[in-house]
Design a protein around this motif. Sequence first.
Motif, short mmCIF file in Angstrom:
data_model
loop_
_atom_site.label_atom_id
_atom_site.label_comp_id
_atom_site.label_asym_id
_atom_site.label_seq_id
_atom_site.Cartn_x
_atom_site.Cartn_y
_atom_site.Cartn_z
N LYS A 107 36.42 33.74 45.62
CA LYS A 107 36.76 34.79 44.64
C LYS A 107 36.89 34.08 43.31
O LYS A 107 37.96 33.99 42.72
N ASN A 108 35.78 33.57 42.83
CA ASN A 108 35.76 32.53 41.81
C ASN A 108 36.05 33.06 40.40
O ASN A 108 35.41 34.00 39.94
N PRO A 109 37.02 32.44 39.71
CA PRO A 109 37.39 32.87 38.37
C PRO A 109 36.67 32.09 37.27
O PRO A 109 36.38 30.90 37.41
N LEU A 117 31.72 42.39 38.68
CA LEU A 117 32.63 41.50 37.96
C LEU A 117 33.90 42.26 37.61
O LEU A 117 33.85 43.35 37.04
N ALA A 118 35.05 41.68 37.93
CA ALA A 118 36.36 42.23 37.56
C ALA A 118 36.89 41.46 36.35
O ALA A 118 37.03 40.24 36.41
N SER A 155 33.36 36.07 40.22
CA SER A 155 33.82 37.39 40.64
C SER A 155 34.91 37.94 39.74
O SER A 155 35.11 39.15 39.65
N ARG A 156 35.64 37.02 39.06
CA ARG A 156 36.72 37.42 38.16
C ARG A 156 36.54 36.75 36.81
O ARG A 156 36.36 35.53 36.76
N ALA A 157 36.58 37.53 35.74
CA ALA A 157 36.65 36.98 34.39
C ALA A 157 38.07 37.20 33.89
O ALA A 157 38.51 38.35 33.75
#
Length: 483
Positions: free
Chosen positions: A254-256, A390-391, A288-290
């Motif tokens: 769940k890579n930031p 993308l979240a 997956s997360r910005a």
Amino acid sequence: MSTEYDNFVGGEWLPSDDGETFTVRNPAATDEIVSRYQRSTEEDVDAAVAAAAAAQPDWAAMPGPERGAILRRTGELLAERKQSLVTTLTTEEGKTTAEATPEVQRAIDIFHYYAEKARDFDGTVKAASGRDKTLHTRKEPMGVAALVTPWNYPIAIPAWKLAPALATGNAVVIKPASEAPSLVRAIVDCLDEAGLPAGVVNFLTGSGSEIGGPLVSHDDVDVVSFTGSTRVGTTVYEQSVADGKRAQCEMGGKNPAVVLPSADIDEAVEVVGAGAFGVTGQACTATSRAIVHEEVYEEFVAGIVDHAQEITVGDGLDGADMGPQVSESELDGTLQYINIAQDEGARLAAGGSRLDEGDHADGHYVEPTVFADVETGMRIAQEEVFGPVLAVIPVSDFDEAVSVANDSEYGLSASVLTDSLSEAERFSRQIETGVVKVNEKTTGLELHVPFGGVKQSSTNTYREQGDAGLEFFTTTKTIYTNF
């Protein structure tokens, strides 16, 4: 007419024990059957492991440079077939040609790299404590390796497992994912043509639920390497170690990507967009997360929305920027998470819909999707989607950014976008991941350095690639000699 392909056991291409097959379809045009493969049984597993066990001692006894020469020739054969392999990868898995081409090249490079490593990978000489004595170590292969590989990098990941296993003298049984098995079959075909002795590599296709367990728990398998979901990988690891096998499992993420005020926002948008929407988001290292500082939040959201909306979605063979998802089930999973995110109150800023009209009518297509104003407790911020979603999460300062980035059961890859050396160094020390990047996308790996995650992203036992790949497939013997 599609071609039917056999298993490879003991140096021969053979049908499965009961002759049953399954179909592989083009995810860009699902009415097109690309190929048919064997639906293997437990009896096929027994035959393949027996062949590997019989062949392994002679393969281990072969000098390292001779093993390396076979790996080198394999890389050359793959290079000769590169364009065909690129087309096959795109047709089976859905990547664009621009994405498939460097993946095939990566596999070629991996075989050349480990061909050279095979020349001198051995032990070390140490000073003995007494006179008339010598003391040295020797690296020896584990024995029979079971390799279970995924569909999302269907030639690169098998290559980075196969090549070090073979370079160090192990025999192998490899089971690729059923969605895209042809690239592994092509590697095995090249190994055979390069002169690999019969039985050293064995190739089985079929359902993981039917043959995965019998393979990784087989009494004559000594070492297991798996890449796939955390759910399946946890089971594989438990089955493997229950019998004392050495095992490594690389799993979800769940890579930031953290965007800080000093970053060039246009550059940050390009980096995050490439990490989120490249390979259709179907990478364990995908962004997956910005996690974006409030000072640049609105500017970043506007930029990433424009980026997503400019992506052309279509058949990877036709020059599209982003291809389809690999299967109906993967597409359904992505659409479910899009619905969940909306239900939880995240703001849909771009995309969010299935594409199913015109040129998209027969494929597994979804729009590149951006959710803004995401809260870290939402499922869209916690659970792996494995699609182009993308979240975007706002934060007030550096410390909150790191805290949110670490607020995950996963710990595979992370990036930070900043022009501050201090922030980059602090982030690299505080982030809880196995891979950290500064001003780069979370995807993309060098082949000569270790790769792996922490937390639920990995069993965190051994790393892959580079010298770490060699270490995983070997054990060390210490030899004392009194002369």
